[in-house]
Design an enzyme around this catalytic site. Structure first.
Site, PDB file in Angstrom:
ATOM      1  N   CYS A 112       1.532  46.085  14.360  1.00 17.35           N
ATOM      2  CA  CYS A 112       0.267  46.788  14.593  1.00 17.35           C
ATOM      3  C   CYS A 112       0.151  47.343  16.011  1.00 17.35           C
ATOM      4  O   CYS A 112      -0.721  48.162  16.281  1.00 17.35           O
ATOM      5  CB  CYS A 112      -0.920  45.868  14.301  1.00 17.35           C
ATOM      6  SG  CYS A 112      -0.938  45.285  12.603  1.00 17.35           S
ATOM      7  N   HIS A 241      -7.016  49.341  17.834  1.00 10.72           N
ATOM      8  CA  HIS A 241      -6.366  49.050  16.552  1.00 10.72           C
ATOM      9  C   HIS A 241      -7.443  48.527  15.605  1.00 10.72           C
ATOM     10  O   HIS A 241      -8.280  47.717  15.986  1.00 10.72           O
ATOM     11  CB  HIS A 241      -5.259  48.014  16.763  1.00 10.72           C
ATOM     12  CG  HIS A 241      -4.742  47.456  15.477  1.00 10.72           C
ATOM     13  ND1 HIS A 241      -4.302  48.261  14.445  1.00 10.72           N
ATOM     14  CD2 HIS A 241      -4.612  46.170  15.036  1.00 10.72           C
ATOM     15  CE1 HIS A 241      -3.921  47.503  13.433  1.00 10.72           C
ATOM     16  NE2 HIS A 241      -4.095  46.238  13.755  1.00 10.72           N
ATOM     17  N   ASN A 271      -6.812  47.820   7.691  1.00 13.47           N
ATOM     18  CA  ASN A 271      -5.827  47.737   8.771  1.00 13.47           C
ATOM     19  C   ASN A 271      -4.561  48.475   8.340  1.00 13.47           C
ATOM     20  O   ASN A 271      -3.829  47.989   7.474  1.00 13.47           O
ATOM     21  CB  ASN A 271      -5.547  46.253   9.066  1.00 13.47           C
ATOM     22  CG  ASN A 271      -4.507  46.062  10.152  1.00 13.47           C
ATOM     23  OD1 ASN A 271      -3.829  46.992  10.564  1.00 13.47           O
ATOM     24  ND2 ASN A 271      -4.381  44.823  10.615  1.00 13.47           N
TER      25      ASN A 271
END
Ligand code: UT7
Length: 314
Positions: A112, A241, A271
């Site tokens: 990520c 993020h 996500n």
């Protein structure tokens, strides 16, 4: 003379299939109420047949269009992904062929935090003069490594892609970036694929990841501001993020950033790992929120752990 890496184009792409929280609650023991309250996510996009390369190509072409340059003019392509289409070759080389570029292309894996790591790497090529036009893509089909029976992780993730075109500039661009990694937390967030006979799925200690994310991200965001001798009230936007609204708002609170200056897309995307920051950036540029000359802070953390932040003048 200073040489900066400046974003001159952004693009993104989401696969059309929408999976809502109510859809998930039909197959696993969860509810829209639980997912919304604990994460802020309402729906996510999931691929049907599209590959990581397919999503990345559309995002890349959109970014090239905005930048007004042809793929043949690129000097380098970096594709951040956790879900490459093959063990090899790099998905970046497939994307290079599909968009008609003829420059070096490689994948970068930092889960990520992948986009932050890729953007920082691209910046080094530009700063040294080794490249002038660089395409950085974050593209993920993370749904392929989600255990759809594990309610503690299945509700979190989605597929998508985002891309930016960077160009050398003498005036403005990335002002500072900082990367960190700590391999002590391997088992907190991993896909335990032994590469021989297993296709692993995401395994995660959600509470541990949550606490570490809030601490590390607020520290690194503050370090980045300090390095630029700036305070958060000089920032126009934070583009974090997109993992969990509670992580995002806890970090924003710690660095005194009001939530109306934070770009949030996770309600619609979940996500999307390495794609989440360039996706959010592209959306906020195209809807007019982010304007030229504004100051932006990117931050993200992923498995490893690896985390980083970037301060950039648009
Ligand atoms: O890019 C980095 C990727 N990962 C992350 O960012 C994840 C960071 N962590 C998180 O976002 C949160 O820790 C989660 C959203 C994963 C979990 O939220 P939480 O508030 O930490 O919940 P919890 O794990 O403490 O679980 C609370 C309860 C448990 O039940 P009991 O033991 O209290 O009876 C879980 O079994 O909620 C239960 N639970 C669920 N219930 C309904 C866990 N997942 C679900 C679910 N639906 N999907």
């Amino acid at each position: 003379m200073n040489r900066f890496a400046r974003i001159i184009g952004t693009g993104s792409y989401l696969p059309p299939k929408i999976v809502t929280n109510d859809d998930l609650s039909k197959t696993i023991d969860t509810s829209d109420e639980w997912i919304t309250t604990r994460t802020g996510i309402k729906e996510r996009r999931i691929v049907t047949n599209e590959s990581t390369c397919d999503l990345g190509v559309i995002a890349a072409n959109n970014a090239l269009d905005m930048a007004g340059i042809d793929a043949a003019g690129l000097d380098l392509i970096i594709l951040a992904t956790t879900t490459p289409d093959k063990i090899f070759p790099a998905t970046a080389t497939m994307l290079q062929k599909a968009i008609g570029a003829n420059c070096p292309a490689f994948d970068l894996q930092s889960v990520c935090a992948g986009f932050i790591f890729a953007l920082t790497t691209a910046e080094q090529y530009i700063k040294t003069g080794a490249a002038n036009k660089v395409l950085v893509v974050g593209s993920e089909t993370i749904s392929r490594i989600v255990d759809w029976q594990d309610r503690s992780s299945a509700v979190l993730f989605g597929d998508g892609a985002g891309a930016v075109v960077l160009s050398g500039s003498e005036k403005t661009g990335i002002l500072h970036s900082k990367l960190c990694s700590d391999g002590n937390y391997l088992s907190s967030l991993q896909v335990n694929n032994n590469f021989i006979n297993e296709t692993g799925f995401i395994e995660m200690s959600g509470n541990e990841v949550f606490k570490i994310a809030v601490n590390r991200l607020s520290d690194i965001a503050q370090d980045t501001l300090n390095a630029c001798q700036m305070s958060s009230d000089e920032l126009d936007w934070m583009i974090p993020h997109q993992a969990n609204i509670r992580i995002i708002s806890a970090v924003a609170k710690r660095i005194n950033m009001p939530m109306d200056k934070v770009v949030v897309t996770l309600d619609k995307h979940g996500n999307t790992s390495a794609a989440s920051i360039p996706l959010a950036l592209d959306i906020a540029i195209r809807d007019g929120r982010i304007q030229k000359g504004q100051t932006l802070l990117f931050e993200g953390i992923g498995g490893g752990f690896s985390w980083g932040s970037i301060l950039i003048r648009a």
